[in-house]
Scaffold this motif. Structure first.
Motif, PDB file in Angstrom:
ATOM      1  N   PRO A  95      16.151   4.509   8.412  1.00  0.00           N
ATOM      2  CA  PRO A  95      16.315   3.827   7.125  1.00  0.00           C
ATOM      3  C   PRO A  95      15.022   3.924   6.325  1.00  0.00           C
ATOM      4  O   PRO A  95      13.936   3.942   6.893  1.00  0.00           O
ATOM      5  CB  PRO A  95      16.628   2.381   7.522  1.00  0.00           C
ATOM      6  N   ARG A  96      15.138   3.975   5.013  1.00  0.00           N
ATOM      7  CA  ARG A  96      13.973   4.144   4.153  1.00  0.00           C
ATOM      8  C   ARG A  96      14.038   3.162   2.981  1.00  0.00           C
ATOM      9  O   ARG A  96      15.109   2.845   2.489  1.00  0.00           O
ATOM     10  CB  ARG A  96      13.903   5.579   3.636  1.00  0.00           C
ATOM     11  N   TRP A  97      12.870   2.681   2.567  1.00  0.00           N
ATOM     12  CA  TRP A  97      12.781   1.697   1.493  1.00  0.00           C
ATOM     13  C   TRP A  97      11.748   2.121   0.455  1.00  0.00           C
ATOM     14  O   TRP A  97      10.843   2.903   0.743  1.00  0.00           O
ATOM     15  CB  TRP A  97      12.362   0.327   2.035  1.00  0.00           C
TER      16      TRP A  97
ATOM     17  N   ARG B 209      16.732   0.099  -0.831  1.00  0.00           N
ATOM     18  CA  ARG B 209      17.022   1.108   0.191  1.00  0.00           C
ATOM     19  C   ARG B 209      17.251   2.456  -0.483  1.00  0.00           C
ATOM     20  O   ARG B 209      17.990   2.560  -1.451  1.00  0.00           O
ATOM     21  CB  ARG B 209      18.254   0.711   0.996  1.00  0.00           C
ATOM     22  N   THR B 210      16.611   3.503   0.038  1.00  0.00           N
ATOM     23  CA  THR B 210      16.713   4.836  -0.558  1.00  0.00           C
ATOM     24  C   THR B 210      17.233   5.876   0.421  1.00  0.00           C
ATOM     25  O   THR B 210      17.360   7.047   0.042  1.00  0.00           O
ATOM     26  CB  THR B 210      15.341   5.298  -1.093  1.00  0.00           C
ATOM     27  N   ASP B 211      17.532   5.484   1.676  1.00  0.00           N
ATOM     28  CA  ASP B 211      18.028   6.471   2.634  1.00  0.00           C
ATOM     29  C   ASP B 211      19.484   6.815   2.340  1.00  0.00           C
ATOM     30  O   ASP B 211      20.192   6.085   1.646  1.00  0.00           O
ATOM     31  CB  ASP B 211      17.875   5.970   4.068  1.00  0.00           C
TER      32      ASP B 211
ATOM     33  N   ILE C  74      23.078   1.746  -0.540  1.00  0.00           N
ATOM     34  CA  ILE C  74      23.029   2.689   0.563  1.00  0.00           C
ATOM     35  C   ILE C  74      24.435   3.021   1.047  1.00  0.00           C
ATOM     36  O   ILE C  74      25.400   2.352   0.692  1.00  0.00           O
ATOM     37  CB  ILE C  74      22.187   2.153   1.741  1.00  0.00           C
ATOM     38  N   HIS C  75      24.550   4.047   1.868  1.00  0.00           N
ATOM     39  CA  HIS C  75      25.838   4.528   2.306  1.00  0.00           C
ATOM     40  C   HIS C  75      26.201   4.095   3.728  1.00  0.00           C
ATOM     41  O   HIS C  75      27.279   4.371   4.186  1.00  0.00           O
ATOM     42  CB  HIS C  75      25.867   6.057   2.266  1.00  0.00           C
ATOM     43  N   HIS C  76      25.271   3.455   4.408  1.00  0.00           N
ATOM     44  CA  HIS C  76      25.547   3.139   5.811  1.00  0.00           C
ATOM     45  C   HIS C  76      24.719   1.951   6.243  1.00  0.00           C
ATOM     46  O   HIS C  76      23.767   1.557   5.595  1.00  0.00           O
ATOM     47  CB  HIS C  76      25.214   4.335   6.710  1.00  0.00           C
TER      48      HIS C  76
ATOM     49  N   VAL D 215       0.825  -1.202   0.000  1.00  0.00           N
ATOM     50  CA  VAL D 215       0.000   0.000   0.000  1.00  0.00           C
ATOM     51  C   VAL D 215       0.867   1.264   0.000  1.00  0.00           C
ATOM     52  O   VAL D 215       0.636   2.197  -0.769  1.00  0.00           O
ATOM     53  CB  VAL D 215      -0.938   0.015   1.222  1.00  0.00           C
ATOM     54  N   MET D 216       1.903   1.282   0.868  1.00  0.00           N
ATOM     55  CA  MET D 216       2.696   2.501   1.052  1.00  0.00           C
ATOM     56  C   MET D 216       3.725   2.703  -0.056  1.00  0.00           C
ATOM     57  O   MET D 216       4.012   3.818  -0.463  1.00  0.00           O
ATOM     58  CB  MET D 216       3.382   2.456   2.408  1.00  0.00           C
ATOM     59  N   ARG D 217       4.378   1.611  -0.496  1.00  0.00           N
ATOM     60  CA  ARG D 217       5.364   1.619  -1.577  1.00  0.00           C
ATOM     61  C   ARG D 217       6.651   2.358  -1.235  1.00  0.00           C
ATOM     62  O   ARG D 217       7.716   1.954  -1.646  1.00  0.00           O
ATOM     63  CB  ARG D 217       4.761   2.159  -2.873  1.00  0.00           C
ATOM     64  N   SER D 218       6.596   3.433  -0.498  1.00  0.00           N
ATOM     65  CA  SER D 218       7.793   4.143  -0.037  1.00  0.00           C
ATOM     66  C   SER D 218       7.571   4.495   1.426  1.00  0.00           C
ATOM     67  O   SER D 218       6.525   5.049   1.772  1.00  0.00           O
ATOM     68  CB  SER D 218       8.020   5.405  -0.869  1.00  0.00           C
ATOM     69  N   PHE D 219       8.557   4.189   2.285  1.00  0.00           N
ATOM     70  CA  PHE D 219       8.312   4.309   3.722  1.00  0.00           C
ATOM     71  C   PHE D 219       9.619   4.258   4.480  1.00  0.00           C
ATOM     72  O   PHE D 219      10.632   3.778   3.974  1.00  0.00           O
ATOM     73  CB  PHE D 219       7.413   3.167   4.198  1.00  0.00           C
ATOM     74  N   ASP D 220       9.598   4.762   5.719  1.00  0.00           N
ATOM     75  CA  ASP D 220      10.744   4.588   6.607  1.00  0.00           C
ATOM     76  C   ASP D 220      10.368   3.566   7.673  1.00  0.00           C
ATOM     77  O   ASP D 220       9.242   3.032   7.688  1.00  0.00           O
ATOM     78  CB  ASP D 220      11.212   5.921   7.198  1.00  0.00           C
ATOM     79  N   LEU D 221      11.286   3.301   8.582  1.00  0.00           N
ATOM     80  CA  LEU D 221      11.071   2.246   9.570  1.00  0.00           C
ATOM     81  C   LEU D 221       9.904   2.571  10.495  1.00  0.00           C
ATOM     82  O   LEU D 221       9.091   1.701  10.813  1.00  0.00           O
ATOM     83  CB  LEU D 221      12.354   2.028  10.379  1.00  0.00           C
TER      84      LEU D 221
END
Length: 204
Positions: A153-155, A144-146, A200-202, A109-115
């Protein structure tokens, strides 16, 4: 908008019924949830609760579920009711209430979200969410997009699939792949190092 409709749309059940009753085309799950004018997003109904409500109405023959894209439309006979009629409580399927299923339903439903957002929407603890989201990422369902410096963290959903969550495949006690319960496809888990290097960077 006068006060009566405003109050009505703050009730999750009445808001869902109203948007379906007046919709001329099938309505998506996200639109049904967001129809609830709670003011505070934290007071909106969860994905699981909304699905349970819709399943009750489906069982009573009041609405119909469209598979592709996943959406709902009200039957003509039900549109004559201003408020939803009382219907019985169907038995909830165990899979629909599992941690993995709640997370997967929220992801779709959300498709893009953080923790924080996914934990709230799926009503799960952060530790369980991290484990499942890590597996979905390593299997290619999520990306991962963060970036360095982000608070959470974001996905983003990168491989949409059907309503049933991907099944875990083990080798001993180690998760080695996810099997798509909707298509039957098997997706081996990439190593965490490859995910980190490529997206991701981290480490979250």
């Amino acid at each position: 908008m006068n006060s009566a409709p405003t109050i009505r749309m703050r009730n999750p059940e009445l808001a869902a019924w109203t948007i379906l009753r007046f919709a001329l085309a099938p309505v998506g799950l996200a639109e049904i949830i967001l129809a609830n004018d709670a003011g505070d997003a934290a007071q909106r109904p969860t994905v699981a609760d909304t699905l349970h409500l819709l399943n009750r109405w489906r069982g009573a023959g009041l609405i119909e579920r469209i598979e592709k894209p996943e959406s709902y439309i009200m039957q003509a006979k039900a549109r004559t009711f201003r408020d939803p009629p009382a219907v019985g409580e169907p038995a909830r399927e165990p899979k629909a209430r599992s941690t993995r299923q709640r997370i997967w339903s929220a992801v779709r439903v959300m498709r893009s979200f953080d923790l924080v957002e996914i934990c709230f929407a799926a009503t799960v603890e952060a530790r369980a969410a991290r484990r499942v989201l890590n597996q979905l990422t390593r299997a290619g369902y999520l990306r991962r997009t963060d970036r360095l410096g982000d608070d959470q963290p974001r996905w983003r959903l990168s491989r949409p699939s059907g309503p049933t969550h991907p099944r875990v495949e083990y080798a001993g006690r180690t998760v080695v792949a996810l099997v798509d319960a909707n298509s039957g496809q098997r997706f081996p888990l990439l190593s965490s190092q490859k995910i980190l290097a490529g997206e991701i960077h981290h480490v979250s």
